[in-house]
Scaffold this active site. Sequence first.
Site, PDB file in Angstrom:
ATOM      1  N   GLN A   1     -10.295 -16.830   2.925  1.00 32.89           N
ATOM      2  CA  GLN A   1      -9.368 -17.994   3.056  1.00 32.89           C
ATOM      3  C   GLN A   1     -10.053 -19.169   4.156  1.00 32.89           C
ATOM      4  OE1 GLN A   1      -6.567 -18.276   1.254  1.00 32.89           O
ATOM      5  NE2 GLN A   1      -6.324 -20.338   1.921  1.00 32.89           N
TER       6      GLN A   1
ATOM      7  N   HIS B   1     -12.933 -20.062   4.082  1.00 33.62           N
ATOM      8  CA  HIS B   1     -13.817 -21.043   3.104  1.00 33.62           C
ATOM      9  C   HIS B   1     -13.035 -21.777   2.288  1.00 33.62           C
ATOM     10  CE1 HIS B   1     -16.805 -17.186   3.118  1.00 33.62           C
ATOM     11  NE2 HIS B   1     -17.587 -18.285   3.516  1.00 33.62           N
TER      12      HIS B   1
END
Length: 282
Positions: free
Chosen positions: A35, A37
Site C-alpha cells: 500500500q 507503493h
Amino acid sequence: MHIFYGKASLMDYLKSIKTIHSSIGFVPTMGALHQGHLALMQKSLLENDTTVVSIFVNPTQFNNPEDLAKYPRTLDEDVKKLTNLNPEIILYAPSVEDIYDGKPVSEPFDFDGLENQMEGKFRPGHFNGVGTIVKRLFEIVDPTNAYFGEKDFQQLQIVKKMVAKNHLKVNVIGCPIYREANDLAMSSRNERLSGMERDEAAIIYKVLSTVKEQFVTKSTTEISEWVQKSFDNNPHFTLEYFTIADEATLISCTRKNKNKKYRAFIAVLVNNIRLIDTISLN
C-alpha cells in the site's frame, strides 16, 4: 495496461505521447508492491498526465547476495495491483541485461558525504548501486516528477543530491511513510516475517515515538543508551544502528541546535531480516 520490458520501446512510446505541456510522474520500485507503493502512485496519478512505474530488483545495490536471492519477486501479483489501481499506469519491468547492457556494475558517485552515514556504513557500495540505477531510470523515463517514500530517508536525500550534481531536470518528491495497523513501516521485506515477528516488530515505531518525546528534554547520548537497552531486553531483535542526525547532512547530532532539523534513524534485524525506520524529531 501498457507493459514494457525493454527501454527502447518504452522511450519510443513516451516520446510519442509527450508534449511541451505534459508531465510524467515516475515511481521506481523493486516490486512486491504494498500500500505504501500504491500511495506514491496515487499521488503521481493526481499530479501528472502520465504515470510510469518501474519494477526492477537492482543487483548492484545489494551488498548481501543472500538478501538479493531472497528478495520477493511477485510480478504477476504486482501487475494485478497496478491494473486495479489504474489501468492507464505504464509499467517498465526490465531485465538486468536491458538496464545494464550485460555489465551490472555500479558507477562511482560522490554524494558529499551523505553516503558515508548509517546505511552506507553497514552496506558497502549500496548507494553507488542506488545512484546508478536511479540515474539510468531517470535517463530512460525522463520524468517531470519522481516519488520516493521517506522510510528510506537517506536514499531520498542521496537521490536529490545525485539529481542536483548531475543537473537532471526532475523534481524529486518525498512522501510520508505508510504504516501497517501496528505502525510497522510498510516494506516489501515485511513479507518475509512470520506473523509473530510482524506483530512484535511494532516495537520499532514505539521506540521511535518515545525517542521523539525524549528529544525535548534528554541528550542524544541518554536517548541512544535507552534505545540500546530497549532492544537488549528483546531477544528476537538485534539493533544494528540507531542515530539522531541532521536532516540535511545526515551527520549524527552530538549537541542540539535549535536552528537545525533532526531525525531519528534505526535499523533492526529480526531473524536476519533487516528493517529500517525513521521519524522527524522537530
